[in-house]
Scaffold this active site. Structure first.
Site, PDB file in Angstrom:
ATOM      1  N   PRO A  14       0.749  -1.206  -0.015  1.00  0.00           N
ATOM      2  CA  PRO A  14       0.063  -0.074   0.029  1.00  0.00           C
ATOM      3  C   PRO A  14       0.957   1.492  -0.045  1.00  0.00           C
ATOM      4  O   PRO A  14       2.114   1.311   0.699  1.00  0.00           O
ATOM      5  CB  PRO A  14      -0.835  -0.252   1.363  1.00  0.00           C
ATOM      6  CG  PRO A  14      -0.872  -1.539   1.578  1.00  0.00           C
ATOM      7  CD  PRO A  14       0.504  -2.158   1.022  1.00  0.00           C
ATOM      8  N   GLY A  16       2.100   4.652   1.034  1.00  0.00           N
ATOM      9  CA  GLY A  16       2.375   5.197   2.517  1.00  0.00           C
ATOM     10  C   GLY A  16       2.800   4.350   3.582  1.00  0.00           C
ATOM     11  O   GLY A  16       2.958   4.688   4.677  1.00  0.00           O
ATOM     12  N   CYS A  17       2.896   2.979   3.215  1.00  0.00           N
ATOM     13  CA  CYS A  17       3.396   2.046   3.978  1.00  0.00           C
ATOM     14  C   CYS A  17       5.109   2.040   3.792  1.00  0.00           C
ATOM     15  O   CYS A  17       5.690   1.961   2.600  1.00  0.00           O
ATOM     16  CB  CYS A  17       3.101   0.538   3.717  1.00  0.00           C
ATOM     17  SG  CYS A  17       1.405   0.310   4.302  1.00  0.00           S
ATOM     18  N   VAL A  18       5.939   2.100   4.899  1.00  0.00           N
ATOM     19  CA  VAL A  18       7.281   2.057   4.835  1.00  0.00           C
ATOM     20  C   VAL A  18       7.970   0.725   4.689  1.00  0.00           C
ATOM     21  O   VAL A  18       7.596  -0.249   5.356  1.00  0.00           O
ATOM     22  CB  VAL A  18       7.921   2.569   6.169  1.00  0.00           C
ATOM     23  CG1 VAL A  18       9.385   3.074   5.796  1.00  0.00           C
ATOM     24  CG2 VAL A  18       7.133   3.885   6.606  1.00  0.00           C
TER      25      VAL A  18
END
Length: 111
Positions: A107, A109-111
């Site tokens: 996704p 925005g996921c680091v």
């Protein structure tokens, strides 16, 4: 490109272990990915995975955690549409870990 073997077949992944080809996904592949993530799949886990796959089919994007929580709450009820419930199922991050098991891209925005 990284890969893994399962049932005599090779599956390519990105550097984070997400499937390179979404059409390679199956329940067997999901089970393998869950095992590598340390997740013991229950009916509740599958419910989230199936929800994510339906969401992706409709919107062509893997949802961030806030959107995932809200969308699950709408479809499956408030008791399932909260971060505590989802983190209990997917301690590595509900959006990130569940999307990997669902065979979806990481996704945004996921680091």
């Amino acid at each position: 490109m990284p890969s893994f073997e399962l049932n005599g077949r090779t599956y390519e992944t990105d550097e984070d272990g997400y499937l390179a080809n979404l059409t390679d996904w199956s329940q067997d592949v999901a089970g393998y990915l869950a095992k590598t993530e340390g997740v013991d799949m229950s009916e509740s886990h599958w419910e989230v995975v199936n929800f994510l796959r339906e969401y992706y089919d409709e919107y062509k994007i893997a949802p961030m955690i806030r959107i995932l929580t809200k969308a699950i709450g709408k479809k499956l009820g408030k008791e399932k549409g909260n971060t505590k419930y989802l983190y209990d199922l997917y301690p590595g991050g509900p959006a990130k870990q569940a999307c990997k098991i669902a065979g979806l891209p990481k996704p945004t925005g996921c680091v």
